[in-house]
Design an enzyme around this catalytic site. Structure first.
Site, PDB file in Angstrom:
ATOM      1  N   LEU A   1       0.891  -1.236  -0.193  1.00  0.00           N
ATOM      2  CA  LEU A   1       0.079   0.070   0.041  1.00  0.00           C
ATOM      3  C   LEU A   1       0.990   1.178   0.047  1.00  0.00           C
ATOM      4  O   LEU A   1       1.451   1.442   1.046  1.00  0.00           O
ATOM      5  CB  LEU A   1      -0.963   0.068   1.398  1.00  0.00           C
ATOM      6  CG  LEU A   1      -1.727  -1.123   1.339  1.00  0.00           C
ATOM      7  CD1 LEU A   1      -2.706  -1.131   2.781  1.00  0.00           C
ATOM      8  CD2 LEU A   1      -2.835  -1.345   0.102  1.00  0.00           C
ATOM      9  N   ASP A   2       1.110   1.722  -1.204  1.00  0.00           N
ATOM     10  CA  ASP A   2       1.598   3.309  -1.211  1.00  0.00           C
ATOM     11  C   ASP A   2       0.749   4.178  -0.652  1.00  0.00           C
ATOM     12  O   ASP A   2      -0.310   4.146  -1.307  1.00  0.00           O
ATOM     13  CB  ASP A   2       2.006   3.446  -2.584  1.00  0.00           C
ATOM     14  CG  ASP A   2       3.008   2.279  -3.081  1.00  0.00           C
ATOM     15  OD1 ASP A   2       3.709   1.889  -2.581  1.00  0.00           O
ATOM     16  OD2 ASP A   2       2.823   1.892  -4.580  1.00  0.00           O
ATOM     17  N   TYR A   3       1.194   5.335   0.186  1.00  0.00           N
ATOM     18  CA  TYR A   3       0.404   6.111   0.596  1.00  0.00           C
ATOM     19  C   TYR A   3       0.964   7.435   0.828  1.00  0.00           C
ATOM     20  O   TYR A   3       2.098   7.620   0.801  1.00  0.00           O
ATOM     21  CB  TYR A   3      -0.527   5.581   2.041  1.00  0.00           C
ATOM     22  CG  TYR A   3       0.518   5.773   2.957  1.00  0.00           C
ATOM     23  CD1 TYR A   3       0.741   6.892   3.891  1.00  0.00           C
ATOM     24  CD2 TYR A   3       1.483   4.586   3.322  1.00  0.00           C
ATOM     25  CE1 TYR A   3       1.816   7.071   5.078  1.00  0.00           C
ATOM     26  CE2 TYR A   3       2.560   4.792   4.276  1.00  0.00           C
ATOM     27  CZ  TYR A   3       2.578   5.755   5.001  1.00  0.00           C
ATOM     28  OH  TYR A   3       3.374   5.733   6.020  1.00  0.00           O
TER      29      TYR A   3
ATOM     30  N   TRP B   1      -2.537   5.465  -3.034  1.00  0.00           N
ATOM     31  CA  TRP B   1      -2.125   5.903  -4.261  1.00  0.00           C
ATOM     32  C   TRP B   1      -1.801   4.552  -5.035  1.00  0.00           C
ATOM     33  O   TRP B   1      -0.839   3.704  -4.475  1.00  0.00           O
ATOM     34  CB  TRP B   1      -1.161   7.008  -4.442  1.00  0.00           C
ATOM     35  CG  TRP B   1      -1.542   8.238  -4.000  1.00  0.00           C
ATOM     36  CD1 TRP B   1      -1.994   8.566  -2.647  1.00  0.00           C
ATOM     37  CD2 TRP B   1      -1.682   9.233  -4.704  1.00  0.00           C
ATOM     38  NE1 TRP B   1      -2.255   9.890  -2.745  1.00  0.00           N
ATOM     39  CE2 TRP B   1      -2.244  10.402  -3.796  1.00  0.00           C
ATOM     40  CE3 TRP B   1      -1.952   9.594  -6.070  1.00  0.00           C
ATOM     41  CZ2 TRP B   1      -2.445  11.717  -4.318  1.00  0.00           C
ATOM     42  CZ3 TRP B   1      -2.022  11.008  -6.363  1.00  0.00           C
ATOM     43  CH2 TRP B   1      -2.253  12.079  -5.513  1.00  0.00           C
TER      44      TRP B   1
ATOM     45  N   ASN C   1       4.130   1.841   2.237  1.00  0.00           N
ATOM     46  CA  ASN C   1       5.043   2.542   1.671  1.00  0.00           C
ATOM     47  C   ASN C   1       4.912   4.246   1.701  1.00  0.00           C
ATOM     48  O   ASN C   1       3.653   4.386   0.925  1.00  0.00           O
ATOM     49  CB  ASN C   1       5.400   1.878   0.163  1.00  0.00           C
ATOM     50  CG  ASN C   1       6.783   2.659  -0.348  1.00  0.00           C
ATOM     51  OD1 ASN C   1       7.713   3.438   0.321  1.00  0.00           O
ATOM     52  ND2 ASN C   1       6.933   2.280  -1.598  1.00  0.00           N
TER      53      ASN C   1
END
Length: 260
Positions: free
Chosen positions: A129-131, A143, A173
């Site tokens: 999970l890119d945030y 995102w 991340n």
């Protein structure tokens, strides 16, 4: 005793190893296979390899490259990039990879997490999970597509959903911290650790072993992953692949468990 995992994270773009800052301005830093060989010699705990082109360009996983990486890698390997079906995940595992990482496909099609878990086992399913923190808010949005598409979904809510559907691990991340080497997002890491029961790995912002120690002190036994910290040296960011030895791990990172 369970110990934190210290994990290099390698980004692949156009077949080469790159490093970004806030998901932008990728800098070429070498050949992925050479990097894997060096991390073998340094006896890294685990390795994450992410093809950051695959999803944004609609590419299939590069099975030939994955097979080459898996053949060279003497540590547990997690591979992500372009995985959209359970069949693809199963094929990657058959090449000798221990875990598959999915991101955009998991958020867009959450039931895919369950299908992949049924095929390869929960322990082999990692959701990345890119945030990014929303401006003038405490909200953190997930995102996708290499940080170009805002799902407008809260990262903690998505993590809970992924756990429920069968993910075996969550990697968070921070886009805001990526490549800056000024420390991790401890606040979000701590909140995630309190919210879910499956293993977590924290990525984005490491510039020193002390930063990893901070995560372990705050969260306990987790994975601490980094990119720039393992491939750059000095203020001018000369490319030099490194990894802490056992004494450094014990003195700086593992010792944090005693303060937890």
């Amino acid at each position: 005793m369970l110990r934190p995992r210290i994990i290099p994270c390698l980004l692949i773009q156009d077949g080469g190893l790159v490093k970004t800052v806030r998901f932008k301005d990728p800098k070429y830093v070498g050949d992925p296979i050479n990097a894997v060989k060096i991390f073998n010699e340094k006896e890294a705990d685990e390795l994450i390899v992410l093809d950051i082109d695959a999803t944004t360009k609609g590419k299939e996983p590069n099975y030939k490259r994955i097979a080459h990486l898996a053949a060279e890698c003497r540590m547990p390997l997690c591979y992500g990039g372009g995985i959209r079906t359970a069949e693809q995940a199963k094929a990657i595992i058959s090449l000798g990879v221990e875990k598959v990482a999915i991101s955009a496909s998991a958020v867009e099609n959450p039931q895919l997490v369950s299908r992949i878990a049924e095929e390869i086992g929960t322990q082999s399913v990692v959701v990345v999970l890119d945030y990014k923190k929303r401006l003038l808010s405490k909200h953190h949005d997930v995102w996708t597509h290499n940080g170009t598409v805002n799902t407008k979904r809260n990262v903690l809510d998505v993590a809970l959903e992924m756990e429920r559907l069968g993910a075996g691990e969550i990697v968070i991340n921070s886009i805001d911290h990526d490549g800056r080497m000024e420390g991790y997002d401890l606040n979000l890491a701590t909140r995630l650790r309190q919210a879910i029961n499956i293993p977590i790995t924290v990525l984005g912002g490491a510039g020193a072993l002390e930063h990893m120690r901070d995560v372990v002190a705050a969260c306990g036994v987790v994975g601490v992953a980094a990119g720039s910290f393992f491939v750059f040296k000095g203020p001018y960011k000369a490319v030099l692949i490194s990894y802490p030895n056992d004494q450094q791990k014990n003195e700086v990172v593992y010792s944090a468990l005693r303060t937890n």
